[in-house]
Design a protein around this motif. Structure first.
Motif, short mmCIF file in Angstrom:
data_model
loop_
_atom_site.label_atom_id
_atom_site.label_comp_id
_atom_site.label_asym_id
_atom_site.label_seq_id
_atom_site.Cartn_x
_atom_site.Cartn_y
_atom_site.Cartn_z
N ILE A 74 77.66 33.52 -29.42
CA ILE A 74 78.59 34.36 -28.65
C ILE A 74 79.30 33.53 -27.59
CG2 ILE A 74 78.70 36.27 -26.99
CD1 ILE A 74 76.38 37.56 -28.55
N LEU A 75 78.56 32.68 -26.91
CA LEU A 75 79.17 31.84 -25.86
C LEU A 75 80.21 30.90 -26.45
CD1 LEU A 75 78.88 31.40 -22.81
CD2 LEU A 75 77.33 29.52 -23.30
N ALA A 76 79.89 30.32 -27.62
CA ALA A 76 80.86 29.43 -28.27
C ALA A 76 82.11 30.18 -28.69
CB ALA A 76 80.20 28.76 -29.48
N LEU A 77 81.94 31.40 -29.19
CA LEU A 77 83.09 32.21 -29.59
C LEU A 77 83.96 32.58 -28.38
CD1 LEU A 77 81.41 34.62 -32.19
CD2 LEU A 77 82.84 32.61 -32.66
N ILE A 78 83.31 32.85 -27.27
CA ILE A 78 84.06 33.14 -26.03
C ILE A 78 84.91 31.94 -25.62
CG2 ILE A 78 83.81 33.54 -23.55
CD1 ILE A 78 81.32 35.22 -24.20
N GLN A 79 84.30 30.76 -25.66
CA GLN A 79 85.03 29.56 -25.26
C GLN A 79 86.18 29.28 -26.21
OE1 GLN A 79 83.95 26.95 -22.36
NE2 GLN A 79 86.07 27.54 -22.71
N VAL A 80 85.95 29.45 -27.49
CA VAL A 80 87.00 29.23 -28.48
C VAL A 80 88.13 30.23 -28.29
CG1 VAL A 80 87.55 29.39 -30.93
CG2 VAL A 80 85.53 28.13 -30.21
N GLY A 81 87.77 31.50 -28.13
CA GLY A 81 88.80 32.52 -27.97
C GLY A 81 89.58 32.37 -26.69
N ALA A 157 67.72 29.72 -14.93
CA ALA A 157 68.86 29.78 -14.02
C ALA A 157 70.05 28.98 -14.56
CB ALA A 157 68.46 29.26 -12.64
N ILE A 158 69.75 27.83 -15.13
CA ILE A 158 70.82 26.99 -15.70
C ILE A 158 71.50 27.70 -16.86
CG2 ILE A 158 71.22 24.88 -17.03
CD1 ILE A 158 69.15 23.50 -15.23
N TRP A 159 70.71 28.35 -17.72
CA TRP A 159 71.30 29.05 -18.86
C TRP A 159 72.14 30.25 -18.41
CZ3 TRP A 159 73.29 28.97 -23.32
CH2 TRP A 159 73.46 30.14 -24.07
N HIS A 160 71.58 31.07 -17.51
CA HIS A 160 72.33 32.22 -17.00
C HIS A 160 73.60 31.77 -16.27
CE1 HIS A 160 69.52 35.15 -18.29
NE2 HIS A 160 68.59 34.93 -17.37
N GLY A 161 73.49 30.69 -15.51
CA GLY A 161 74.66 30.19 -14.79
C GLY A 161 75.74 29.71 -15.74
N LEU A 162 75.34 28.97 -16.78
CA LEU A 162 76.31 28.47 -17.76
C LEU A 162 76.98 29.62 -18.50
CD1 LEU A 162 77.59 26.18 -19.43
CD2 LEU A 162 75.58 26.30 -20.95
N PHE A 163 76.18 30.57 -18.96
CA PHE A 163 76.71 31.68 -19.73
C PHE A 163 77.73 32.47 -18.91
CE2 PHE A 163 77.01 35.68 -21.87
CZ PHE A 163 76.72 35.43 -23.21
N ASN A 171 87.35 35.36 -18.85
CA ASN A 171 87.57 36.80 -18.68
C ASN A 171 86.91 37.62 -19.78
OD1 ASN A 171 90.54 37.53 -16.80
ND2 ASN A 171 89.29 35.70 -16.66
N ALA A 172 85.73 37.19 -20.21
CA ALA A 172 85.07 37.84 -21.35
C ALA A 172 84.22 39.03 -20.95
CB ALA A 172 84.24 36.82 -22.12
N GLY A 173 83.46 38.92 -19.87
CA GLY A 173 82.65 40.04 -19.42
C GLY A 173 81.29 40.16 -20.09
N PHE A 174 80.95 39.24 -20.99
CA PHE A 174 79.61 39.25 -21.58
C PHE A 174 78.60 38.78 -20.53
CE2 PHE A 174 81.80 39.42 -25.61
CZ PHE A 174 80.89 40.04 -26.46
N SER A 175 77.43 39.40 -20.53
CA SER A 175 76.39 39.04 -19.58
C SER A 175 75.04 38.96 -20.27
CB SER A 175 76.32 40.07 -18.44
OG SER A 175 75.25 39.77 -17.56
N THR A 176 74.19 38.07 -19.79
CA THR A 176 72.84 37.96 -20.33
C THR A 176 71.87 38.85 -19.56
OG1 THR A 176 72.62 35.97 -18.96
CG2 THR A 176 73.06 35.66 -21.31
#
Length: 443
Positions: A74-81, A157-163, A171-176
């Motif tokens: 999902i994160l990769a798709l957000i970055q690509v989009g 914390a690193i993963w949540h911060g990166l995501f 401007n995706a709005g996805f959250s972990t």
């Protein structure tokens, strides 16, 4: 020559379809889901479309339904989009060959919507720099805050911060987090970092290029930059004050909060309605007036050629200026000492009418297959088309046909506006004759 110029209008939607297809296939893999077996096709398709179109609407909880592999997809798709498929491929060409051919510039222009072909290289460069700098800075700030302020272990914390940094900048709005960012509703550092990333990512890269060149000389800013900055500041300010007023009244959502918390949550909501989609408050509990205001802000969206959606600030302001000129009886639409061409006015009107048609048809279909109120359904369809991702909480309860309708709206909102704008800009046909003029009654 004409067919080659129209090529970008075909390549952009096909590229997004390809990314959505790949994302759907990856999310269908059993390794992407926490439960036994893989997910169903509609859930995978909906999530992949929402990610690639940087919307943020979800029908399953991102934090509990998807495995780390699924979240990484999902994160990769957000970055690509958000980065833009055409922009990314063009950037690779720049890094490899250090130059751009005319064909590549035209393809890149379809995605970045730069004002001149000569600006494409500069825009691509600023896209890469802005993306890396903002995402890294916000990543560091969030990871540090989550570790020292909320006792999250460094890896978490690193993963949540990166995501969240990538999701915010795009401007995706996805959250972990299952509650999006509601647990941080009183934290100026967390919400402030998110807001900075959202505004920079959504203001539009041509504006960033213009500011980089002439930051100390506002008089030399382009008309596009001026109206985008003015519109952005006005909408955020008006949105904040209005939300603060409605929700601070007796019985409102902000009634039990402190002044600092009210200001922060009102400002955050105003910024997020510009297509980011995070929420620090319960959207379903907002006053009817606040929901209506949110609909308007979502429909307008952010800046052109950025990661934001909606009809765009410049589109809305151009038409407002045209209405003001008509009221004053002026033949030309002007702003900041410049005249707006009739072609731009027609393009803006076309985009708004097509957006209203898409939202109306989507709303009508959802009303026919669900029992939700018009208020809830309209909010959902505008959020999908404007690629915002905010919801009153009905998304997961929609039937499959309604979910597919939202998939279509998300795709049209992200890709359709690019295709239509490109097609309108490139289509130039002149008849060898003109019909006699007649003036039908208007109003």
């Amino acid at each position: 020559m004409r067919s080659s110029l129209q090529q970008p209008a075909r390549l952009v939607p096909l590229a997004f379809v390809a990314a959505i297809t790949v994302g759907t296939v990856l999310l269908l893999l059993p390794i992407a889901r926490t439960g036994p077996g893989g997910t169903d096709l509609i859930t995978a398709l909906f999530t992949a479309t929402s990610a690639v179109c940087v919307t943020g609407l979800i029908i399953v909880d991102t934090s509990s339904y998807w495995t780390p592999f699924g979240q990484a997809v999902i994160l990769a798709l957000i970055q690509v989009g958000g980065f833009g498929i055409m922009t990314g491929s063009t950037l690779l060409g720049v890094l490899i060959s250090r130059r751009l051919g005319l064909r590549t510039r035209i393809i890149a222009q379809a995605e970045t919507r730069t004002l001149d072909l000569g600006d494409v290289t500069a825009v691509l460069r600023i896209i890469l720099i802005a993306t890396l700098l903002v995402e890294l800075a916000v990543w560091g700030a969030l990871a540090a805050r989550l570790h020292w302020g909320y006792a999250e272990a460094w890896p978490i914390a690193i993963w949540h911060g990166l995501f969240h940094s990538i999701s915010a900048f795009n401007n995706a709005g996805f959250s972990t987090y299952a509650d999006s960012l509601m647990r941080f509703s009183d934290d100026w550092l967390v919400l402030g970092s998110i807001m900075v990333a959202v505004i920079i990512g959504g203001i539009g890269f041509p504006v960033l290029v213009d500011l980089r060149r002439t930051f100390r000389r506002p008089g030399r800013w382009s008309l596009h930059t001026k109206i985008t900055l003015l519109g952005t500041a006005a909408l955020i300010g008006v949105g904040t004050i209005t939300v603060l007023g409605y929700e601070s009244a007796a019985g409102g959502l902000f009634d039990p909060l402190t002044i600092s918390e009210r200001l922060l949550d009102a400002l955050f909501h105003s910024v997020m309605t510009r297509t980011a989609g995070f929420n620090s408050i319960d959207i379903g509990a907002l006053q009817t007036e606040t929901l209506m205001l949110t609909n308007i802000l979502m429909f307008i969206g952010g800046g052109s050629a950025g990661t934001a959606g909606g009809i765009k600030v410049s589109t809305a302001l151009v038409l407002i200026l045209a209405v003001w000129a008509q009221i004053r009886g002026e033949a030309d639409t002007t702003a900041f000492g410049r005249r707006v061409s009739a072609d731009i006015l027609r393009q803006a009107l076309t985009l708004i009418v097509l957006a209203m048609i898409a939202i109306s048809l989507g709303t009508l279909h959802l009303l026919s297959v669900t029992t939700f109120s018009l208020e809830q359904v309209l909010f959902e369809t505008i959020s999908a088309f404007a690629t915002v991702g905010l919801s009153t909480g009905i998304t997961a309860d929609l039937p499959p046909s309604a979910e597919l309708t939202l998939v279509t709206l998300m795709f049209l909102g992200r890709v359709g506006t690019i295709t239509v704008a490109t097609g309108l800009a490139l289509k130039r046909s002149q008849r060898p004759y003109r019909f006699p003029e007649e003036r039908p009654i208007v109003g």
